[in-house]
Design a protein around this motif. Structure first.
Motif, PDB file in Angstrom:
ATOM      1  N   VAL A 236     -54.891  36.694  31.975  1.00  0.00           N
ATOM      2  CA  VAL A 236     -55.602  35.899  32.974  1.00  0.00           C
ATOM      3  C   VAL A 236     -54.796  34.655  33.356  1.00  0.00           C
ATOM      4  O   VAL A 236     -54.657  34.327  34.541  1.00  0.00           O
ATOM      5  CB  VAL A 236     -57.014  35.519  32.452  1.00  0.00           C
ATOM      6  CG1 VAL A 236     -57.666  34.460  33.315  1.00  0.00           C
ATOM      7  CG2 VAL A 236     -57.895  36.764  32.405  1.00  0.00           C
ATOM      8  N   SER A 237     -54.207  33.987  32.369  1.00  0.00           N
ATOM      9  CA  SER A 237     -53.407  32.789  32.677  1.00  0.00           C
ATOM     10  C   SER A 237     -52.136  33.160  33.426  1.00  0.00           C
ATOM     11  O   SER A 237     -51.707  32.440  34.329  1.00  0.00           O
ATOM     12  CB  SER A 237     -53.006  32.046  31.408  1.00  0.00           C
ATOM     13  OG  SER A 237     -54.125  31.820  30.621  1.00  0.00           O
TER      14      SER A 237
ATOM     15  N   ASN B 145     -58.587  30.394  39.483  1.00  0.00           N
ATOM     16  CA  ASN B 145     -59.110  30.673  38.138  1.00  0.00           C
ATOM     17  C   ASN B 145     -60.412  31.456  38.193  1.00  0.00           C
ATOM     18  O   ASN B 145     -60.637  32.362  37.391  1.00  0.00           O
ATOM     19  CB  ASN B 145     -59.327  29.372  37.359  1.00  0.00           C
ATOM     20  CG  ASN B 145     -58.011  28.791  36.893  1.00  0.00           C
ATOM     21  OD1 ASN B 145     -57.039  29.528  36.691  1.00  0.00           O
ATOM     22  ND2 ASN B 145     -57.952  27.480  36.761  1.00  0.00           N
ATOM     23  N   ASP B 146     -61.256  31.100  39.150  1.00  0.00           N
ATOM     24  CA  ASP B 146     -62.524  31.807  39.295  1.00  0.00           C
ATOM     25  C   ASP B 146     -62.266  33.288  39.617  1.00  0.00           C
ATOM     26  O   ASP B 146     -62.868  34.179  39.014  1.00  0.00           O
ATOM     27  CB  ASP B 146     -63.341  31.145  40.413  1.00  0.00           C
ATOM     28  CG  ASP B 146     -64.704  31.788  40.565  1.00  0.00           C
ATOM     29  OD1 ASP B 146     -65.388  31.956  39.535  1.00  0.00           O
ATOM     30  OD2 ASP B 146     -65.082  32.144  41.699  1.00  0.00           O
TER      31      ASP B 146
ATOM     32  N   GLU C 147     -57.922  43.467  25.741  1.00  0.00           N
ATOM     33  CA  GLU C 147     -57.683  42.065  26.079  1.00  0.00           C
ATOM     34  C   GLU C 147     -56.373  41.887  26.836  1.00  0.00           C
ATOM     35  O   GLU C 147     -56.220  40.990  27.642  1.00  0.00           O
ATOM     36  CB  GLU C 147     -57.663  41.223  24.808  1.00  0.00           C
ATOM     37  CG  GLU C 147     -58.079  39.811  25.072  1.00  0.00           C
ATOM     38  CD  GLU C 147     -58.557  39.126  23.794  1.00  0.00           C
ATOM     39  OE1 GLU C 147     -58.414  37.912  23.728  1.00  0.00           O
ATOM     40  OE2 GLU C 147     -59.051  39.818  22.875  1.00  0.00           O
TER      41      GLU C 147
ATOM     42  N   ALA D 291     -53.133  33.830  36.952  1.00  0.00           N
ATOM     43  CA  ALA D 291     -53.466  32.593  37.665  1.00  0.00           C
ATOM     44  C   ALA D 291     -52.191  31.861  38.074  1.00  0.00           C
ATOM     45  O   ALA D 291     -52.076  31.353  39.199  1.00  0.00           O
ATOM     46  CB  ALA D 291     -54.340  31.699  36.788  1.00  0.00           C
TER      47      ALA D 291
ATOM     48  N   TYR E  11     -60.347  40.116  35.662  1.00  0.00           N
ATOM     49  CA  TYR E  11     -59.684  40.700  34.497  1.00  0.00           C
ATOM     50  C   TYR E  11     -60.410  40.362  33.202  1.00  0.00           C
ATOM     51  O   TYR E  11     -59.973  39.519  32.420  1.00  0.00           O
ATOM     52  CB  TYR E  11     -58.225  40.228  34.445  1.00  0.00           C
ATOM     53  CG  TYR E  11     -57.450  40.602  35.690  1.00  0.00           C
ATOM     54  CD1 TYR E  11     -57.365  41.933  36.093  1.00  0.00           C
ATOM     55  CD2 TYR E  11     -56.812  39.640  36.469  1.00  0.00           C
ATOM     56  CE1 TYR E  11     -56.679  42.295  37.243  1.00  0.00           C
ATOM     57  CE2 TYR E  11     -56.108  39.992  37.613  1.00  0.00           C
ATOM     58  CZ  TYR E  11     -56.047  41.319  37.999  1.00  0.00           C
ATOM     59  OH  TYR E  11     -55.365  41.668  39.128  1.00  0.00           O
ATOM     60  N   THR E  12     -61.568  41.021  33.031  1.00  0.00           N
ATOM     61  CA  THR E  12     -62.332  40.762  31.820  1.00  0.00           C
ATOM     62  C   THR E  12     -62.140  41.912  30.830  1.00  0.00           C
ATOM     63  O   THR E  12     -61.850  43.040  31.210  1.00  0.00           O
ATOM     64  CB  THR E  12     -63.838  40.658  32.138  1.00  0.00           C
ATOM     65  OG1 THR E  12     -64.273  41.908  32.683  1.00  0.00           O
ATOM     66  CG2 THR E  12     -64.114  39.557  33.142  1.00  0.00           C
TER      67      THR E  12
ATOM     68  N   SER F  27     -60.585  35.161  36.537  1.00  0.00           N
ATOM     69  CA  SER F  27     -61.425  35.332  35.353  1.00  0.00           C
ATOM     70  C   SER F  27     -62.597  36.273  35.637  1.00  0.00           C
ATOM     71  O   SER F  27     -63.140  36.885  34.718  1.00  0.00           O
ATOM     72  CB  SER F  27     -61.877  33.994  34.772  1.00  0.00           C
ATOM     73  OG  SER F  27     -62.505  33.255  35.771  1.00  0.00           O
ATOM     74  N   LYS F  28     -62.968  36.422  36.903  1.00  0.00           N
ATOM     75  CA  LYS F  28     -63.993  37.433  37.225  1.00  0.00           C
ATOM     76  C   LYS F  28     -63.396  38.841  37.213  1.00  0.00           C
ATOM     77  O   LYS F  28     -64.055  39.812  36.856  1.00  0.00           O
ATOM     78  CB  LYS F  28     -64.579  37.164  38.616  1.00  0.00           C
ATOM     79  CG  LYS F  28     -65.666  36.115  38.630  1.00  0.00           C
ATOM     80  CD  LYS F  28     -66.180  35.942  40.057  1.00  0.00           C
ATOM     81  CE  LYS F  28     -67.231  34.869  40.149  1.00  0.00           C
ATOM     82  NZ  LYS F  28     -67.238  34.238  41.492  1.00  0.00           N
TER      83      LYS F  28
END
Ligand code: PLP
Length: 497
Positions: A52-53, A72-73, A87, A56, A79-80, A76-77
């Motif tokens: 996720v980072s 970020n929003d 992970e 981003a 790639y959960t 993070s929505k």
């Protein structure tokens, strides 16, 4: 960052505009006016971060008109852990110390298109907002299989959007049909169209450009938009996973930062391998980009000769998502390699539209030869490769991935270049259980789809992915089919107009 059109360099738009428009008005594709650069230090820092980072960070370098909160929003929505079952989102699997599978199929629909289509709806929501648009976006998709389901999963219950997918009654696999018929979500619609993929696609194109329909939508606070693979918002998430894969190799001590690797990609539309090319241009040490095709080897011929010619027999193969004769994203590569010569691109694309072919000049041809290598593999070789990989590594790969593995072997034999290589693995083998089982066992399985899936799981001593086994339990919601000339009524009804 400014985006230019490949057919008119004087056009420049923001990334939000590029994403919300999808394609430039004169038919060109949007490309970034310059490439962000990643230093070795950046790569080492990325190596310490999670997916996720990393996503981003890469997006922030391209989508400079999005705030970091917005980016970020979105990531993070998208790639959960819940959606990607792992992970690491796009894990690397080591076949041997010089060969790595980049598994891009842990998402909701078990094919790599999830990597982009889980993110695009969120990018699009912010893009339309930024462009001052308050309308509900209506996404129409004609699908030959993987794209439709991935788009449905991506847009399902995303506020401000509605999605309608048409698939050809003859032409998608039983499992793909089941995936779409059981689709959940309140803003989705799925219809079978009588006929083949061409019928579905031309029907949808007609709706898109029909002025009456556009007007009716407008009066009801809606507008059409496209989620197809030429949208910049689908390409940029694909750059991320090549960078992430290199970061993983650093992190796991498999390469020292700066060491060159090769990448092999099974491709049809030239989207996925173009993303790897962009990663290379950003500084990721990629030596050779190896383009793998099935029997529809128009790209192999092009890369080796500089002549693109779609006037040839079309084959239906066991790697159907690569059964493509017009590779739309190639236009972006040519624009880059021609030094942004929009007039030249217009002439190539004119010639493609009129005669189905074009030949690039020597300078472009030579550059292609510096970056790329290409090969292809027919169905028999694909089956043999699935079997060989299983026997050698106890690893089961899907037919698209097997095409890439086979072409990599051809490359290594011909060039003796044994550099560490990343193979883009584009689908879960469970999505093509029948063909995969047949390849490994040497005979057609007589079982039902569900039995084949279970048998494949036993072979791998694992359980089938939940996204696939759950399908057989879910209620079937969509059974409607329609004729091509009923499309307009169907769309109006689905939208409540
Ligand atoms: C779509 C798809 C491809 C081809 O992707 P391109 O965008 O043409 O590069 C390859 N494999 C699978 C499984 C696909 O769904």
């Amino acid at each position: 960052m400014i985006y230019k059109s490949t057919r008119d360099s004087s056009i420049s738009v923001t990334s939000a505009q590029a994403i919300s428009m999808g394609i430039s008005s004169e038919g060109g594709l949007f490309v970034p006016a310059s490439m962000p650069w990643l230093s070795y230090n950046d790569m080492k820092e990325l190596a310490e971060q999670n997916y996720v980072s990393r996503a981003a960070y890469v997006l922030s370098r391209f989508l400079t008109d999005y705030t970091s909160t917005e980016i970020n929003d979105c990531v993070s929505k998208a790639y959960t852990m819940e959606k990607f079952e792992t992970e690491s989102i796009a894990p690397l699997y080591e076949l041997d110390p010089s060969t790595y599978m980049l598994e891009l199929w842990h998402g909701p629909t078990c094919a790599f298109k999830d990597m982009a289509l889980q993110l695009l709806p969120h990018l699009l929501s912010y893009a339309t907002e930024k462009c001052g648009n308050k309308k509900t976006m209506v996404i129409l998709v004609a699908t030959s299989g993987d794209t439709g389901k991935a788009a449905l999963e991506g847009f399902k219950d995303v506020p401000g959007t509605k999605i309608i997918v048409f698939y050809p009654k003859e032409g998608v696999s039983a499992l793909q049909k089941l995936q779409m018929a059981t689709q959940q979500g309140e803003n989705v619609g799925v219809f079978a169209i009588e006929g083949n993929f061409d019928a579905a696609q031309s029907g949808v194109k007609k709706i898109f450009t029909d002025e009456d329909i556009k007007k009716a939508l407008d009066e009801n606070g809606m507008m059409f938009t496209s989620a197809n693979s030429i949208n910049w918002g689908r390409l940029v998430p694909q750059i991320v996973y090549y960078i992430s894969a290199y970061a993983d190799l650093i992190k796991n001590g498999r390469v020292s930062c700066g060491e060159f690797i090769n990448v092999v990609v099974p491709t049809g539309n030239f989207g996925n391998i173009l993303a790897a090319y962009y990663a290379k241009k950003m500084g990721i040490p990629i030596g050779r980009l190896i383009c793998a095709s099935n029997a529809n080897n128009v790209l192999t011929d092009f890369i080796m000769t500089g002549k693109y010619d779609k006037n040839r027999q079309f084959y239906t193969t066991i790697s159907p998502s690569m059964d493509i004769l017009i590779s739309s994203n190639l236009e972006r590569l040519l624009y880059d390699l021609s030094g942004c010569d929009d007039a030249k691109i217009r002439s190539y694309m004119d010639s493609l539209a009129k005669e189905g072919k074009y030949t690039v000049d020597d300078s472009i041809k030579n550059s292609i030869g510096e970056y790329f290598w290409a090969g292809y593999c027919d169905d028999n070789m694909t089956r043999q490769t699935i079997k060989d990989i299983y026997n050698k590594y106890a690893y089961v790969c899907d037919p698209h991935t097997a095409v890439a593995v086979n072409v990599l072997e051809q490359y290594r034999v011909k060039t003796n270049d044994m550099s560490k290589t990343i193979i883009a693995s584009t689908a879960s083998p469970f999505k093509f259980a029948g063909d995969v089982l047949e390849s490994i066992k040497g005979e057609k399985s007589s079982g039902s789809e569900q039995e084949q899936i279970n048998e494949l799981a036993e072979l791998q001593m694992t359980t089938p992915p939940k996204q696939i086994s759950d399908l057989f339990e879910l209620p079937v919601r969509f059974t409607q089919s329609c004729a091509k000339n009923e499309l307009k009524d169907v769309v109006f009804k689905a939208l409540g107009i």
